[in-house]
Design a protein around this motif. Sequence first.
Motif, PDB file in Angstrom:
ATOM      1  N   ARG A 330       0.846  -1.191   0.000  1.00  0.00           N
ATOM      2  CA  ARG A 330       0.000   0.000   0.000  1.00  0.00           C
ATOM      3  C   ARG A 330       0.881   1.242   0.000  1.00  0.00           C
ATOM      4  N   ALA A 331       0.291   2.350  -0.446  1.00  0.00           N
ATOM      5  CA  ALA A 331       1.046   3.601  -0.491  1.00  0.00           C
ATOM      6  C   ALA A 331       1.509   3.990   0.908  1.00  0.00           C
ATOM      7  N   SER A 332       0.699   3.662   1.923  1.00  0.00           N
ATOM      8  CA  SER A 332       1.086   4.006   3.292  1.00  0.00           C
ATOM      9  C   SER A 332       2.406   3.336   3.660  1.00  0.00           C
ATOM     10  N   ALA A 333       2.580   2.086   3.225  1.00  0.00           N
ATOM     11  CA  ALA A 333       3.824   1.367   3.529  1.00  0.00           C
ATOM     12  C   ALA A 333       5.002   2.014   2.811  1.00  0.00           C
ATOM     13  N   ALA A 334       4.767   2.484   1.582  1.00  0.00           N
ATOM     14  CA  ALA A 334       5.835   3.151   0.843  1.00  0.00           C
ATOM     15  C   ALA A 334       6.281   4.414   1.581  1.00  0.00           C
ATOM     16  N   LEU A 335       5.327   5.106   2.199  1.00  0.00           N
ATOM     17  CA  LEU A 335       5.668   6.319   2.943  1.00  0.00           C
ATOM     18  C   LEU A 335       6.508   5.983   4.177  1.00  0.00           C
ATOM     19  N   SER A 336       6.223   4.853   4.835  1.00  0.00           N
ATOM     20  CA  SER A 336       7.034   4.446   5.990  1.00  0.00           C
ATOM     21  C   SER A 336       8.454   4.124   5.550  1.00  0.00           C
ATOM     22  N   TYR A 337       8.559   3.482   4.396  1.00  0.00           N
ATOM     23  CA  TYR A 337       9.872   3.157   3.823  1.00  0.00           C
ATOM     24  C   TYR A 337      10.657   4.453   3.605  1.00  0.00           C
ATOM     25  N   ASP A 338       9.967   5.446   3.049  1.00  0.00           N
ATOM     26  CA  ASP A 338      10.613   6.742   2.826  1.00  0.00           C
ATOM     27  C   ASP A 338      11.008   7.409   4.139  1.00  0.00           C
ATOM     28  N   ALA A 339      10.124   7.314   5.152  1.00  0.00           N
ATOM     29  CA  ALA A 339      10.400   7.971   6.431  1.00  0.00           C
ATOM     30  C   ALA A 339      11.692   7.424   7.039  1.00  0.00           C
ATOM     31  N   VAL A 340      11.863   6.089   6.996  1.00  0.00           N
ATOM     32  CA  VAL A 340      13.080   5.487   7.547  1.00  0.00           C
ATOM     33  C   VAL A 340      14.297   5.965   6.756  1.00  0.00           C
ATOM     34  N   ASN A 341      14.159   6.039   5.440  1.00  0.00           N
ATOM     35  CA  ASN A 341      15.296   6.457   4.622  1.00  0.00           C
ATOM     36  C   ASN A 341      15.674   7.918   4.842  1.00  0.00           C
TER      37      ASN A 341
END
Lengths: 424, 342
Positions: A330-341
């Motif tokens: 989901r897009a929400s998971a992609a945003l978490s991935y970005d947040a960690v990066n």
Amino acid sequence: MKKEEGTVKAATKLILVPTVAASLLALVGCQGSAALGGDHPDDTAKEVVIGSLHPLSGANAADGQQMSFAAQMAVDEINEAGGIESLDGAPLRIESVDTKSEPETAQSEATRLIQEGASALIGSFESGPSANISSVSERNEVPFVMDVAALDSILQQGYKYSFRIQPSGSMMGESSAEYLDQMTKDSGEDVTKVGVLYEQGNYGTAVEKAFANRIEELGMEVPSAISYDPASSDLSTQVQQAVAGGVDVLAVTGYYRDSLLISQAISSIAPEVKAVYGVANGGFDQTQFIDDAPNGGAGYLNANYRLDVTDDRARALSARFDKGFGAPMRASAALSYDAVNVIAEAVEEAASADPQMIRDAISHSDYEPVVVNDGRIDFDETGQNSHAAVSVLQVKDGAIRTVFPNDLAETVYTFPAPPTSAQN
Amino acid sequence: MAQSPAASLTPSAPAPNAEAPARPKRTYNGPSPRTLLVTLAMVVTASVLAGVVSGSVTVLFQALITGLLTGGIYSLIAMGLTLVYGVLHIINFANGAMVALSMFLTYAAVSGLGLHPYMALLITVPAMFVLGAAVQGTLLNPIMKAPIHTQLLVTIGLALAIENLLLMIFGPTPLSVELPGDHGVSFLGASVDLSRIYAFIGALVLVALLWLVLHKTRIGTAIRSVAASPEGSRLVGIDVKLIYVLTFGLGAAATAAAGTFVSTFTTIEPTAGSVFNLTAFVVVVLGGMGNVPGALVGGLVVGLTEQLGGLIFPGQSPLLTVFVVFLIVLFAKPQGIFGRAS
């Protein structure tokens, strides 16, 4: 005798109740996390801890668990690639906790994570819990990067330690209105009346207000804006209200469950609208919406944050996620991935696990996200990613496709796309 | 307490002997004609008002029909709750979680065995009956004499356990069950799905079945006498603990039927049942605690109130009107619409 019997009963009770309680706690604990080491961050850190706060149980667990998984994925990738170079290859570690969708739990868990040495926090999908984590992180001077949380006011408190990657509720509402206007004009259709349905919470009201205002500024009318309780079990009346008197487009802001109910009501009422248009809708762009919605949800449009499918890195990530997690990303998971990066790059630049230094590095982050964004991430003075953007998706041929703006589109959009016609 | 909450479950034909001819025996279990009339008048007034405010006849019809149908669903879900309260005096906070469990069982039966959703009733109802009986036999029977909050805590614990087990086994992604041949039916411009109409009929059938079990079988008579007086029942040789086990089982079976019917038109997730918890409690109290037909009327009143209230007060949570009506009813008739003064 009698007294003895009573004592025995009382004793059984005394044993039974704590036993039940203890076994329950154990059960709940299964989803929690292992104990944290108590080491405090310093410049010679052996590892850098990032606290991840998401709803792992409760109504939003589907998103929360994906987000937690994506955060772990990001950290694993960085560690496999050698960790934080400027810290002699020190690894990152995710400490993932359950907010249970409760603001007070989010607050206490954020406090605990910080006390146990977290250098930064990410979270939390919902605005209420996110607002509380924001204030905790401000008080403790530990940076908090929001992956998903729409409410504008979180970043209107003058906080220095809170950042948001996704577009705020008002940004999404405004962009959605502008995109709708452009798409209808490009396709030569006359859209003058837009009916609006929105969930009555923080997220729905914030998005609706911005959307309806912008729609009216663009010269269209909003004859009906109907709010609803997302916990309802039937939304037929609200759909009837929103389309009463005739509208050209029905705009919907809501979560998965209620958006599905709305699609069912639309299917049986069959209103004469040119399209159903999701405004930052959390349902219309989920893969299972196609399985669950009447007629496969064909033609439904949705303006929302989204994985940038034109980007190879994003596509590869999505494939890896699908394989590892067992469900489409989901897009929400992609945003978490970005947040960690974003945090990882900041740690690299700061060459320190010190929250203050990480915060300063985040504030001029130049990370290129996997979600749709106007270029690289750029946090303004309030902490909002000013380059955050939405794109428009449409259900076409049994799949969800990015269709607008044109430079991001996978395929051309269909407009008008009445929800009841079979040819979409 | 002036009124036994289990009034309606009390056997209605005790000792027909000589001594009390003064008071006519009332076997009629429903509300007084006056109450019915007042309720009806209020519904009509609210409808007219809602029609005027919304300015559309179609919207009003939709609200009335949706209100009736969702009301049926509410009473379906409240049925097990009211039965357990009436006999055991246990407020079962696990009711919603049990509805969710039944929804997942239905999903498993439909996707795993390829059954028609309604055929899944043959699995969910017996399975939940056994589970309910087991819960009462092992967890609740030992603490029946404890203060009410002890049992309450056990049911809350049970709810947490069920919801999190479901999350662990089935994962967080929402699931759904499709009813073959389900489509919308139009009526005076208002539309409803067939699955919701079937669920409403299911609620009516369930009320009738439960009423028959309680009033026409020996077990039912035993259940009602335990509800009225556990001590007295013990004296005449009824195994009270066994009746408790059977009643909780019966309550769980009713919940199972509710779960199966609801699963055909709602998203299946671990929390899918607990969204109904609050409404179900209101329905039970409105209908008169422990009153099975009362739960049906209570459900319809709540369903209609929610819909019409939503039209009359746009922008407000539909629960607002539900609770305003709830407070008014409790003020005027503390024992619920169906409760009778002693």
